[in-house]
Design an enzyme around this catalytic site. Structure first.
Site, PDB file in Angstrom:
ATOM      1  CB  CYS A 261     -10.222  36.354  -3.439  1.00 13.75           C
ATOM      2  SG  CYS A 261     -10.995  36.343  -5.081  1.00 13.75           S
TER       3      CYS A 261
ATOM      4  CG  HIS B 277      -5.750  35.424  -4.993  1.00 15.98           C
ATOM      5  ND1 HIS B 277      -6.186  34.422  -4.156  1.00 15.98           N
ATOM      6  CD2 HIS B 277      -6.756  35.629  -5.885  1.00 15.98           C
ATOM      7  CE1 HIS B 277      -7.385  34.024  -4.531  1.00 15.98           C
ATOM      8  NE2 HIS B 277      -7.754  34.749  -5.569  1.00 15.98           N
TER       9      HIS B 277
ATOM     10  CD  GLU C  63      -3.121  33.782  -2.193  1.00 13.56           C
ATOM     11  OE1 GLU C  63      -4.074  33.196  -2.749  1.00 13.56           O
ATOM     12  OE2 GLU C  63      -3.229  34.884  -1.621  1.00 13.56           O
TER      13      GLU C  63
END
Length: 223
Positions: free
Chosen positions: A79, A201, A203
């Site tokens: 990001c 993202h 994650e």
């Protein structure tokens, strides 16, 4: 050892957990000496471009990260971390509201161009909500197909990832993935064969994101 760079902006725990689950030995650090010894580097994405860039410079991280990437150390920007791979960014700069600014914040300059605001209208004039938050797909960009990149191994074309951002990277031959929200924007980049950036993202992107982090860990291990 993969170092997650701490530039004192936000929670890094989810990135650390995701890399650890992918089999990496992970260290979160703001120390340039630790970053200089890393086998791979992850620059996470929280905060504004100018603030992050200034903090990284003040902490002595910028030159070390740039040097390590040029030495071939595997790198992943997430990001804002992807935005910081570029030369400049308007976010948080003194002249952000001007079309042309001489005071854009300086990034790592791994890739050329300026990170700018994400448009909020499409070609037909329909308005879209900014920031762009939620799940969206990634398709091949102008560069080598995103799904030919080792970072996207075993990830199906059109897979959904989780986005949250108001700014977007410039286009160029380094763009391996694109996504559409109001307009098409660059959502994945690659520099040579070892440095990558993703707008989303991983994650927070369920199984597809976990696979991408696993692929990066494998790249780091093979390097």
């Amino acid at each position: 050892m993969i170092v997650v760079v701490d530039y004192h902006k936000g929670n890094l725990l989810s990135v650390e957990r995701g890399l650890s689950a992918a089999g990496a030995q992970v260290v979160v650090s703001d120390d340039p000496d630790v970053i200089a010894q890393a086998d791979a580097i992850v620059l996470p994405g929280v905060g504004a471009f100018a603030d992050a860039a200034q903090t990284m410079e003040a902490l002595g991280q910028t030159s070390v990260i740039r040097a390590r990437v040029e030495q071939g150390v595997p790198f992943l920007g997430i990001c804002l971390g992807m935005h910081l791979m570029f030369e400049e960014g308007v976010e948080g700069a003194p002249d952000e509201d001007d079309e042309v600014s001489s005071h854009n914040a300086r990034g790592l300059a791994i890739l050329p161009g300026v990170v700018d605001r994400l448009p909020n209208t499409d070609a037909a004039g329909q308005t879209y909500k900014i920031p762009h938050v939620g799940w969206n797909t990634v398709v091949p960009g102008e560069g080598a197909s995103v799904f030919a990149s080792p970072l996207f191994a075993d990830i199906d074309p059109g897979e959904h990832f989780y986005f949250t951002h108001s700014y977007c990277a410039p286009n160029g031959p380094f763009a391996i993935g694109k996504t559409t929200h109001a307009r098409e924007f660059v959502s994945a980049v690659q520099y040579k064969n070892h440095a990558f950036g993703v707008q989303f993202h991983p994650e927070k992107s369920s199984d597809a994101g976990a696979q991408l982090l696993k692929n990066f860990v494998q790249l780091a291990q093979s390097a």
